[in-house]
Design a protein around this motif. Structure first.
Motif, PDB file in Angstrom:
ATOM      1  N   ASN A 420       1.004  -1.242  -0.155  1.00 18.60           N
ATOM      2  CA  ASN A 420      -0.008  -0.150   0.061  1.00 18.60           C
ATOM      3  C   ASN A 420       0.767   1.473  -0.152  1.00 18.60           C
ATOM      4  OD1 ASN A 420      -2.474  -1.635   0.112  1.00 18.60           O
ATOM      5  ND2 ASN A 420      -2.564  -1.395   2.317  1.00 18.60           N
ATOM      6  N   VAL A 421       2.025   1.248   0.757  1.00 20.78           N
ATOM      7  CA  VAL A 421       2.772   2.317   0.972  1.00 20.78           C
ATOM      8  C   VAL A 421       3.452   2.606  -0.508  1.00 20.78           C
ATOM      9  CG1 VAL A 421       5.129   3.196   1.840  1.00 20.78           C
ATOM     10  CG2 VAL A 421       3.214   2.301   3.197  1.00 20.78           C
ATOM     11  N   ARG A 422       3.892   1.637  -1.338  1.00 22.55           N
ATOM     12  CA  ARG A 422       4.505   1.766  -2.594  1.00 22.55           C
ATOM     13  C   ARG A 422       3.581   2.218  -3.466  1.00 22.55           C
ATOM     14  NH1 ARG A 422       6.170  -2.992  -2.872  1.00 22.55           N
ATOM     15  NH2 ARG A 422       8.245  -2.729  -2.192  1.00 22.55           N
ATOM     16  N   ALA A 423       2.326   1.790  -3.490  1.00 22.08           N
ATOM     17  CA  ALA A 423       1.264   2.194  -4.434  1.00 22.08           C
ATOM     18  C   ALA A 423       0.733   3.773  -3.989  1.00 22.08           C
ATOM     19  CB  ALA A 423      -0.145   1.390  -4.067  1.00 22.08           C
ATOM     20  N   HIS A 424       0.973   4.255  -2.813  1.00 26.46           N
ATOM     21  CA  HIS A 424       0.554   5.642  -2.703  1.00 26.46           C
ATOM     22  C   HIS A 424       1.745   6.565  -2.820  1.00 26.46           C
ATOM     23  CE1 HIS A 424      -3.081   3.418  -1.799  1.00 26.46           C
ATOM     24  NE2 HIS A 424      -3.850   4.591  -1.890  1.00 26.46           N
ATOM     25  N   SER A 425       2.970   6.045  -3.200  1.00 23.11           N
ATOM     26  CA  SER A 425       4.255   7.031  -2.955  1.00 23.11           C
ATOM     27  C   SER A 425       4.571   7.184  -4.531  1.00 23.11           C
ATOM     28  CB  SER A 425       5.435   6.151  -2.157  1.00 23.11           C
ATOM     29  OG  SER A 425       4.941   5.972  -0.804  1.00 23.11           O
ATOM     30  N   LYS A 426       5.655   8.233  -4.202  1.00 24.53           N
ATOM     31  CA  LYS A 426       6.460   8.486  -5.865  1.00 24.53           C
ATOM     32  C   LYS A 426       6.879   7.347  -6.357  1.00 24.53           C
ATOM     33  CE  LYS A 426       9.472  11.824  -7.788  1.00 24.53           C
ATOM     34  NZ  LYS A 426      10.576  12.785  -7.461  1.00 24.53           N
ATOM     35  N   PRO A 427       7.018   7.191  -7.637  1.00 26.15           N
ATOM     36  CA  PRO A 427       7.519   5.636  -8.308  1.00 26.15           C
ATOM     37  C   PRO A 427       9.161   5.801  -8.097  1.00 26.15           C
ATOM     38  CG  PRO A 427       5.885   6.820  -9.791  1.00 26.15           C
ATOM     39  CD  PRO A 427       5.948   7.776  -8.567  1.00 26.15           C
ATOM     40  N   GLY A 428       9.572   4.583  -7.468  1.00 27.49           N
ATOM     41  CA  GLY A 428      10.714   4.497  -7.272  1.00 27.49           C
ATOM     42  C   GLY A 428      11.249   4.778  -5.887  1.00 27.49           C
ATOM     43  N   SER A 429      10.318   5.541  -5.080  1.00 21.46           N
ATOM     44  CA  SER A 429      10.912   6.035  -3.691  1.00 21.46           C
ATOM     45  C   SER A 429      10.924   4.896  -2.833  1.00 21.46           C
ATOM     46  CB  SER A 429       9.899   7.239  -3.276  1.00 21.46           C
ATOM     47  OG  SER A 429       8.607   6.717  -3.247  1.00 21.46           O
ATOM     48  N   VAL A 430       9.843   3.955  -2.984  1.00 20.92           N
ATOM     49  CA  VAL A 430       9.903   2.912  -2.109  1.00 20.92           C
ATOM     50  C   VAL A 430      10.362   1.629  -2.783  1.00 20.92           C
ATOM     51  CG1 VAL A 430       8.541   1.174  -0.389  1.00 20.92           C
ATOM     52  CG2 VAL A 430       7.887   3.983  -0.906  1.00 20.92           C
ATOM     53  N   PRO A 431      11.756   1.106  -2.574  1.00 19.05           N
ATOM     54  CA  PRO A 431      12.267   0.147  -3.534  1.00 19.05           C
ATOM     55  C   PRO A 431      11.691  -1.109  -2.803  1.00 19.05           C
ATOM     56  CG  PRO A 431      13.914   0.814  -1.866  1.00 19.05           C
ATOM     57  CD  PRO A 431      12.768   1.748  -1.741  1.00 19.05           C
ATOM     58  N   VAL A 432      11.781  -2.155  -3.808  1.00 21.08           N
ATOM     59  CA  VAL A 432      11.485  -3.574  -3.623  1.00 21.08           C
ATOM     60  C   VAL A 432      12.682  -4.369  -3.012  1.00 21.08           C
ATOM     61  CG1 VAL A 432      10.414  -5.915  -4.374  1.00 21.08           C
ATOM     62  CG2 VAL A 432       9.559  -3.613  -5.067  1.00 21.08           C
ATOM     63  N   VAL A 433      12.644  -4.615  -1.703  1.00 18.30           N
ATOM     64  CA  VAL A 433      13.735  -5.420  -1.107  1.00 18.30           C
ATOM     65  C   VAL A 433      13.385  -6.903  -1.073  1.00 18.30           C
ATOM     66  CG1 VAL A 433      15.011  -5.398   1.011  1.00 18.30           C
ATOM     67  CG2 VAL A 433      14.381  -3.226   0.341  1.00 18.30           C
ATOM     68  N   SER A 434      14.147  -7.719  -1.591  1.00 19.62           N
ATOM     69  CA  SER A 434      13.729  -9.305  -1.383  1.00 19.62           C
ATOM     70  C   SER A 434      14.098  -9.758  -0.054  1.00 19.62           C
ATOM     71  CB  SER A 434      14.887  -9.873  -2.429  1.00 19.62           C
ATOM     72  OG  SER A 434      16.049  -9.943  -1.725  1.00 19.62           O
ATOM     73  N   GLU A 435      13.354 -10.911   0.282  1.00 19.44           N
ATOM     74  CA  GLU A 435      13.590 -11.272   1.800  1.00 19.44           C
ATOM     75  C   GLU A 435      15.013 -11.631   1.909  1.00 19.44           C
ATOM     76  OE1 GLU A 435      11.965 -12.688   5.267  1.00 19.44           O
ATOM     77  OE2 GLU A 435      10.561 -11.685   3.606  1.00 19.44           O
ATOM     78  N   LYS A 436      15.721 -12.019   1.129  1.00 21.64           N
ATOM     79  CA  LYS A 436      17.027 -12.611   1.376  1.00 21.64           C
ATOM     80  C   LYS A 436      17.964 -11.234   1.744  1.00 21.64           C
ATOM     81  CE  LYS A 436      17.207 -16.403  -1.801  1.00 21.64           C
ATOM     82  NZ  LYS A 436      18.095 -16.838  -3.048  1.00 21.64           N
ATOM     83  N   GLU A 437      17.689  -9.983   1.070  1.00 23.96           N
ATOM     84  CA  GLU A 437      18.365  -9.010   1.470  1.00 23.96           C
ATOM     85  C   GLU A 437      18.040  -8.266   2.824  1.00 23.96           C
ATOM     86  OE1 GLU A 437      19.483  -7.467  -3.027  1.00 23.96           O
ATOM     87  OE2 GLU A 437      17.636  -6.962  -2.213  1.00 23.96           O
ATOM     88  N   LYS A 438      16.763  -8.500   3.256  1.00 24.64           N
ATOM     89  CA  LYS A 438      16.209  -7.691   4.720  1.00 24.64           C
ATOM     90  C   LYS A 438      16.847  -7.896   5.725  1.00 24.64           C
ATOM     91  CE  LYS A 438      11.117  -7.686   2.818  1.00 24.64           C
ATOM     92  NZ  LYS A 438      10.013  -8.223   2.999  1.00 24.64           N
ATOM     93  N   HIS A 439      17.581  -8.986   5.880  1.00 26.44           N
ATOM     94  CA  HIS A 439      18.257  -9.423   6.990  1.00 26.44           C
ATOM     95  C   HIS A 439      19.523  -9.151   7.187  1.00 26.44           C
ATOM     96  CE1 HIS A 439      14.524 -11.474   7.921  1.00 26.44           C
ATOM     97  NE2 HIS A 439      14.650 -12.047   6.529  1.00 26.44           N
ATOM     98  N   VAL A 440      20.307  -8.661   6.272  1.00 27.25           N
ATOM     99  CA  VAL A 440      21.790  -8.261   6.241  1.00 27.25           C
ATOM    100  C   VAL A 440      21.885  -6.664   6.217  1.00 27.25           C
ATOM    101  CG1 VAL A 440      23.801  -8.294   4.719  1.00 27.25           C
ATOM    102  CG2 VAL A 440      22.401 -10.310   4.850  1.00 27.25           C
ATOM    103  N   VAL A 441      22.601  -6.208   7.321  1.00 25.06           N
ATOM    104  CA  VAL A 441      22.968  -4.906   7.414  1.00 25.06           C
ATOM    105  C   VAL A 441      23.888  -4.347   6.685  1.00 25.06           C
ATOM    106  CG1 VAL A 441      23.374  -3.084   8.955  1.00 25.06           C
ATOM    107  CG2 VAL A 441      22.008  -4.938   9.939  1.00 25.06           C
ATOM    108  N   THR A 442      25.125  -5.070   6.641  1.00 29.59           N
ATOM    109  CA  THR A 442      26.227  -4.489   5.916  1.00 29.59           C
ATOM    110  C   THR A 442      27.373  -5.815   6.098  1.00 29.59           C
ATOM    111  OG1 THR A 442      28.176  -2.841   5.589  1.00 29.59           O
ATOM    112  CG2 THR A 442      27.381  -3.418   7.818  1.00 29.59           C
ATOM    113  N   VAL A 443      28.325  -5.538   4.999  1.00 28.85           N
ATOM    114  CA  VAL A 443      29.295  -6.693   4.937  1.00 28.85           C
ATOM    115  C   VAL A 443      30.693  -5.784   5.187  1.00 28.85           C
ATOM    116  CG1 VAL A 443      30.623  -8.241   3.501  1.00 28.85           C
ATOM    117  CG2 VAL A 443      28.104  -7.889   3.609  1.00 28.85           C
ATOM    118  N   VAL A 444      31.401  -5.927   6.069  1.00 29.64           N
ATOM    119  CA  VAL A 444      32.887  -5.468   6.527  1.00 29.64           C
ATOM    120  C   VAL A 444      33.838  -6.356   5.870  1.00 29.64           C
ATOM    121  CG1 VAL A 444      33.935  -4.216   8.280  1.00 29.64           C
ATOM    122  CG2 VAL A 444      31.432  -4.280   8.329  1.00 29.64           C
ATOM    123  N   LYS A 445      34.953  -5.761   5.189  1.00 23.75           N
ATOM    124  CA  LYS A 445      35.977  -6.573   4.587  1.00 23.75           C
ATOM    125  C   LYS A 445      37.549  -5.820   5.242  1.00 23.75           C
ATOM    126  CE  LYS A 445      33.701  -7.916   0.482  1.00 23.75           C
ATOM    127  NZ  LYS A 445      33.904  -8.026  -1.227  1.00 23.75           N
TER     128      LYS A 445
END
Length: 445
Positions: A420-445
């Protein structure tokens, strides 16, 4: 003059077991056998039903501990030997064939935090809350001899885990830092830190034996190479991982069990997102162990169940539970790929079959052929609705069932809100995040 005579071998048409019953010759021409798929579907449906009828995975319980079972270790050379450590500092050596305790000794004051069997199987290392690392002989002491450790190392802080090297007399411990020890020395030969308060577990890679990984208190999973002076890289997740296990067949894959009820399978070469997220648990996942084939793993959870997951599937194929089993703290998969061991809060070690409906004992050739035929039929028709419904149905404890239903509703509500938020927001402002990417904050090398 040449005379042609019909000759038949009795082995072609007489059954192996009872020679009074003759084998009927068959013509496999498909034009002579219409409705073959219909018959196979009926056989697959019956095979699926029988698989659930004969699903009796629980074998026995190993009683004897006087406190909750906190850790277990498999013997490196013996299939029938396993060790268990409890919260009162006691270590027991079990014979799984006879299902008896071979010996018991008081290893530590307080919890036994970890155990590691030496690569040759002659001794075992234990760590506990008393800040010590002790090495014990695997054989029981002789008559009149006292149970004494072969060596004792006193550390500065509490050790929370230990992992043996697969080929050398080297082992790793974790606590305030990750230490690499040589059996012949009383001080670590190398120590690793990366701005972390404490570590909960450490594990050597069974294939690339110089690599190891640890789970830290800052929600990170850190990778190391024994040949390097500093850690390699780390991935920080949204919630803390309790422990992890390397795939014994594919060197770069490992699976971590997390506090957010999920398990995550990573490829260590690409840590930006997991290759698979495994759902179904309804409470924190406390332990995980791979099968020797590397195709499946078993997980132990705070929700009083253990689940078996295929490595490349997001949902479990099996769930085991009993009425008396409490929070499952540790779990191991036997080295012959047939059994699973689980240790829980109520002082019991339980022995399960890895395949719930598998028949134990020696199988005749005809039984093996029939079993393989039924397995192939179930595999062929597994996507048909009725067969899928029967194969996937499991009876769950009421608490687990209610909580899984609630989690499903919460996940659906979040998905609907995001849509619903994506449907009522500016196109591209609420990106689609896959389930796999939701749980990773960052990768440090």
């Amino acid at each position: 003059m040449k005379v042609k005579v019909l000759s038949r071998n009795p082995d072609d048409y007489v059954r192996e077991t009872k020679h009074d019953i003759q084998r009927v010759p068959r013509n496999y021409d498909p034009t002579l056998h219409p409705f073959e798929v219909c018959r196979e579907y009926s056989r697959a449906l019956n095979a699926t039903k029988l698989d659930r009828v004969f699903a009796k995975p629980f074998l026995s319980s190993l009683d004897g501990h006087r406190d909750g079972v906190n850790c277990m270790a498999k013997h490196t050379k013996s299939l029938s030997t396993v060790l268990s450590g409890s919260c009162d500092g006691e270590v027991k050596l079990w014979n799984l064939t006879k299902r008896v305790c071979l010996r018991t000794f008081q290893a530590h004051e307080g919890f036994v935090r970890g155990m590691a069997v030496r690569y040759c199987g002659t001794s075992v290392f234990t760590v506990g809350d008393d800040k010590t690392i002790k090495q014990w002989k695997m054989e029981a002491p002789g008559y009149g001899e006292e149970v004494e450790p072969l060596s004792t190392i006193l550390g500065k802080t509490v050790f929370t885990g230990i992992a043996p090297h697969q080929k050398d007399g080297v082992f790793a411990t974790c606590g305030q830092q990750v230490d690499i020890w040589d059996e012949q020395r009383s001080t670590p030969i190398r120590s690793f830190t990366w701005g972390v308060d404490s570590f909960s577990s450490v594990h050597f890679n069974p294939v690339e034996t110089e690599l190891l990984a640890s789970c830290a208190s800052d929600r990170s999973i850190i990778l190391y190479d024994m040949r390097e002076a500093a850690p390699l890289k780390k991935v920080i997740m949204t919630m803390r991982s309790n422990t992890l296990c390397w795939n014994p067949m594919e060197a770069y894959y490992f699976t971590a069990c997390n506090e957010d009820y999920n398990l995550y399978t990573y490829d260590m070469r690409r840590l930006d997102k997991p290759i698979m997220v495994h759902f179904d648990h309804v409470s924190a996942v406390l332990d995980v162990d791979y099968s020797p084939t590397g195709r499946e793993f078993v997980s132990a959870s705070f929700d009083k169940t253990i689940r078996i997951f295929p490595m490349n599937a997001s949902h479990s194929r099996e769930v085991y539970h009993t009425k008396r089993m409490q929070h499952v703290i540790c779990v191991k998969w036997s080295a012959d790929n047939r059994y699973i061991l689980s240790g829980s809060d109520e002082m019991n070690i339980r022995l399960w079959k890895a395949a719930a409906s598998e028949k134990l004992g020696v199988l005749t050739p005809r039984e093996k052929e029939a079993t393989n035929y039924r397995l192939k039929l179930r595999e062929k028709f597994k996507h048909f609705p009725q067969i899928r419904r029967i194969a996937q149905h499991r009876h769950l404890p009421k608490g687990v069932y209610d909580q899984s239903k609630q989690l499903k509703e919460m996940k659906e509500a979040r998905r609907r809100k995001e849509k619903n938020v994506r449907a009522h927001s500016k196109p591209g402002s609420v990106p689609v995040v896959s389930e796999k990417e939701k749980h990773v904050v960052t990768v440090v090398k």
